[in-house]
Design a protein around this motif. Structure first.
Motif, PDB file in Angstrom:
ATOM      1  N   GLU A   1       0.805  -1.218   0.000  1.00 41.39           N
ATOM      2  CA  GLU A   1       0.000   0.000   0.000  1.00 41.39           C
ATOM      3  C   GLU A   1       0.842   1.274   0.000  1.00 41.39           C
ATOM      4  O   GLU A   1       0.320   2.381  -0.196  1.00 41.39           O
ATOM      5  CB  GLU A   1      -0.915   0.040   1.229  1.00 41.39           C
ATOM      6  CG  GLU A   1      -1.917  -1.105   1.314  1.00 41.39           C
ATOM      7  CD  GLU A   1      -1.318  -2.351   1.972  1.00 41.39           C
ATOM      8  OE1 GLU A   1      -0.094  -2.328   2.275  1.00 41.39           O
ATOM      9  OE2 GLU A   1      -2.066  -3.317   2.169  1.00 41.39           O
ATOM     10  N   LEU A   2       2.143   1.144   0.212  1.00 45.93           N
ATOM     11  CA  LEU A   2       2.994   2.316   0.356  1.00 45.93           C
ATOM     12  C   LEU A   2       2.948   3.251  -0.858  1.00 45.93           C
ATOM     13  O   LEU A   2       2.894   4.478  -0.686  1.00 45.93           O
ATOM     14  CB  LEU A   2       4.435   1.884   0.649  1.00 45.93           C
ATOM     15  CG  LEU A   2       5.433   3.013   0.916  1.00 45.93           C
ATOM     16  CD1 LEU A   2       4.985   3.863   2.097  1.00 45.93           C
ATOM     17  CD2 LEU A   2       6.824   2.440   1.177  1.00 45.93           C
TER      18      LEU A   2
ATOM     19  N   LYS B   1       0.522   4.029  -2.802  1.00 47.17           N
ATOM     20  CA  LYS B   1      -0.693   4.844  -2.718  1.00 47.17           C
ATOM     21  C   LYS B   1      -0.575   5.887  -1.620  1.00 47.17           C
ATOM     22  O   LYS B   1      -1.050   7.017  -1.765  1.00 47.17           O
ATOM     23  CB  LYS B   1      -1.901   3.953  -2.468  1.00 47.17           C
ATOM     24  CG  LYS B   1      -2.213   2.989  -3.604  1.00 47.17           C
ATOM     25  CD  LYS B   1      -3.424   2.137  -3.269  1.00 47.17           C
ATOM     26  CE  LYS B   1      -3.730   1.156  -4.407  1.00 47.17           C
ATOM     27  NZ  LYS B   1      -4.910   0.294  -4.094  1.00 47.17           N
ATOM     28  N   TRP B   2       0.047   5.534  -0.512  1.00 46.00           N
ATOM     29  CA  TRP B   2       0.183   6.457   0.598  1.00 46.00           C
ATOM     30  C   TRP B   2       1.099   7.630   0.265  1.00 46.00           C
ATOM     31  O   TRP B   2       0.951   8.716   0.828  1.00 46.00           O
ATOM     32  CB  TRP B   2       0.706   5.729   1.827  1.00 46.00           C
ATOM     33  CG  TRP B   2      -0.267   4.719   2.371  1.00 46.00           C
ATOM     34  CD1 TRP B   2      -1.606   4.645   2.118  1.00 46.00           C
ATOM     35  CD2 TRP B   2       0.025   3.646   3.257  1.00 46.00           C
ATOM     36  NE1 TRP B   2      -2.178   3.592   2.778  1.00 46.00           N
ATOM     37  CE2 TRP B   2      -1.190   2.947   3.505  1.00 46.00           C
ATOM     38  CE3 TRP B   2       1.180   3.177   3.878  1.00 46.00           C
ATOM     39  CZ2 TRP B   2      -1.279   1.834   4.320  1.00 46.00           C
ATOM     40  CZ3 TRP B   2       1.100   2.074   4.705  1.00 46.00           C
ATOM     41  CH2 TRP B   2      -0.117   1.404   4.922  1.00 46.00           C
TER      42      TRP B   2
ATOM     43  N   ARG C   1       6.395  11.972   5.670  1.00 39.63           N
ATOM     44  CA  ARG C   1       5.263  11.072   5.517  1.00 39.63           C
ATOM     45  C   ARG C   1       5.636   9.662   6.010  1.00 39.63           C
ATOM     46  O   ARG C   1       4.837   9.016   6.699  1.00 39.63           O
ATOM     47  CB  ARG C   1       4.838  11.027   4.047  1.00 39.63           C
ATOM     48  CG  ARG C   1       3.762   9.993   3.720  1.00 39.63           C
ATOM     49  CD  ARG C   1       2.474  10.226   4.494  1.00 39.63           C
ATOM     50  NE  ARG C   1       1.871  11.511   4.230  1.00 39.63           N
ATOM     51  CZ  ARG C   1       1.005  11.743   3.223  1.00 39.63           C
ATOM     52  NH1 ARG C   1       0.661  10.753   2.415  1.00 39.63           N
ATOM     53  NH2 ARG C   1       0.490  12.940   3.070  1.00 39.63           N
TER      54      ARG C   1
ATOM     55  N   LEU D   1       4.007   7.421   9.158  1.00 35.75           N
ATOM     56  CA  LEU D   1       3.483   6.067   8.980  1.00 35.75           C
ATOM     57  C   LEU D   1       4.125   5.087   9.937  1.00 35.75           C
ATOM     58  O   LEU D   1       3.472   4.171  10.442  1.00 35.75           O
ATOM     59  CB  LEU D   1       3.715   5.598   7.539  1.00 35.75           C
ATOM     60  CG  LEU D   1       2.952   6.339   6.430  1.00 35.75           C
ATOM     61  CD1 LEU D   1       3.430   5.876   5.066  1.00 35.75           C
ATOM     62  CD2 LEU D   1       1.457   6.127   6.580  1.00 35.75           C
TER      63      LEU D   1
END
Length: 423
Positions: A107-108, A110-111, A267, A271
């Protein structure tokens, strides 16, 4: 050293203060006369000089070859990075090397895509799998790179729209045309058109060659495959579902890489909390760290680095033996110079000029031969070894230092002796 005594009026006639400093003592001989004297010493014994040049040239050749091998370690370490389309790379804190990068959560990408500093996020899967030679059915380790076919991670002319379409079926791959002959090409020792359509076993699943690409292999992997991300998951052992090896980021403003890197790191920190979730570095930093890893943390890099040091040491010993033999053979002539008033300073400069001439004369043949050996080695190994101007300058400098240091050591015996005791 007949040249020393044969024409004294031309070569060694002292002028002012060439001898030891004292009232009314003559002076130093001009450099042109010292050079002429050193040259006459070499020309007077051509056979010995040729043998000496051969020995020193061999040492210079050793330096060129070891530096060439060491340089190829750094060059091949970045063959993958050199083709990437990105400004910043996000990788795991457990990253070891380009073919052993560990992995990140799927998913990274997209993040990170939502950051205003980020223009495009491109996932890349990379690892090592087992390839079966279609000719003899033996297995070989081969690198495999999985790309998003809509956003290819690499800048390769072979990745046209048609080629990417041919990679969509699971099991379809491209193979690097530089992959070694032990991977089983149909003809000529290199993969080409004859291999298109060949199906073989890769990690227990079938893979079909759809074409070739030109990236280049290296010491870490002697062969490479390119596929879709779905094919990568199928052809690599272990679980890779919802994982990604590297995240490539193109910034909205490539001129402000530092600002973009800081935003990405903020960011990632948010996370991961207090722990390191991932690491973001620039493409140039990734290249540099990969080269340093191969130079300092792998046996092969350390072996070639030690080889360079040994080549200089061997060259120094050879140069010392050559110059020491010359001094010993002409000890009486050198003693004559001291007896008539020439200073130790003059003797040192003369012998250092002679040693420099040996290095300069031996350098061109060694350079030419090293270029030939670079070419032959590159063809035989499939790993390019290129000559650079920096390497030429470095070896020339090391050669001069090596010969001059040997000259100083060779002169110690003469400088400690009294002229009267040498006859």
């Amino acid at each position: 050293m007949n040249a020393v005594t044969s024409r004294p009026e031309e070569n060694i006639t002292p002028t002012k203060t060439d001898t030891d400093d004292s009232a009314g003592a003559p002076g130093p001989v001009p450099p042109s006369r010292r050079t002429h004297l050193a040259w006459r010493n070499l020309a007077d014994t051509p056979i010995r000089t040729i043998v000496s040049l051969g020995g020193i040239g061999f040492a210079i050749l050793l330096m060129f070859m070891q530096l060439g091998f060491l340089g190829s370690v750094g060059d091949t370490a970045t063959v993958v990075y050199d083709r990437l389309r990105c400004d910043v790379i996000v990788r795991s804190p457990d990253y070891l090397s380009i073919y052993d990068p560990a992995s990140l959560r799927g998913e990274l990408p997209k993040w990170l895509a939502g950051l205003p500093e980020v223009r495009r996020v491109i996932p890349l899967d990379i690892g090592v799998t087992q390839w079966q030679n279609p000719q003899d059915h033996s297995f070989r380790a081969i690198a495999l790179m999985g790309i998003d076919l809509d956003e290819p991670a690499f800048v390769l002319p072979e990745l046209s729209a048609g080629t990417r379409a041919s990679l969509r079926p699971v099991g379809a791959v491209l193979i690097d045309d530089a992959s070694g002959a032990d991977f089983g090409p149909q003809q000529g020792g290199r993969f080409g058109r004859d291999d298109i359509g060949v199906t073989t076993d890769v990690a227990g699943s079938e893979a079909t060659i759809q074409g070739t690409f030109a990236m280049g292999t290296g010491l870490a992997a002697n062969g490479a495959l390119l596929s879709s991300r779905d094919t990568f998951q199928k052809l690599t052992p272990g679980g890779h579902k919802n994982r990604v090896s590297l995240v490539l980021i193109q910034l909205a403003d490539s001129e402000r890489i530092d600002a973009g890197l800081q935003a990405i790191n903020r960011r990632l920190q948010s996370l991961g909390g207090t722990s390191a979730y991932a690491v973001a570095i620039t493409l140039d930093q990734a290249k540099s760290s990969e080269q340093q890893m191969w130079y300092t943390q792998t046996p092969i890099g350390m072996i070639f680095a030690i080889g360079v040091a040994l080549a200089v040491l061997v060259g120094g010993v050879i140069s010392y033996m050559i110059l020491a033999a010359d001094v010993t053979a002409h000890l009486s002539e050198y003693a004559t110079l001291k007896a008539i008033g020439y200073s130790n300073r003059f003797l040192i400069k003369t012998l250092l000029t002679q040693s420099s001439l040996l290095a300069v004369l031996a350098f061109p043949p060694a350079l030419i031969l090293s270029l030939v050996l670079y070419y032959v080695t590159s063809i035989a190994s499939g790993i390019a070894i290129d000559m650079t101007w920096l390497r030429v300058a470095l070896v020339l400098t090391l050669s001069l230092l090596m010969c001059n240091a040997a000259g100083v050591f060779a002169l110690r015996k003469l400088l400690k002796a009294e002229p009267a005791s040498l006859f």
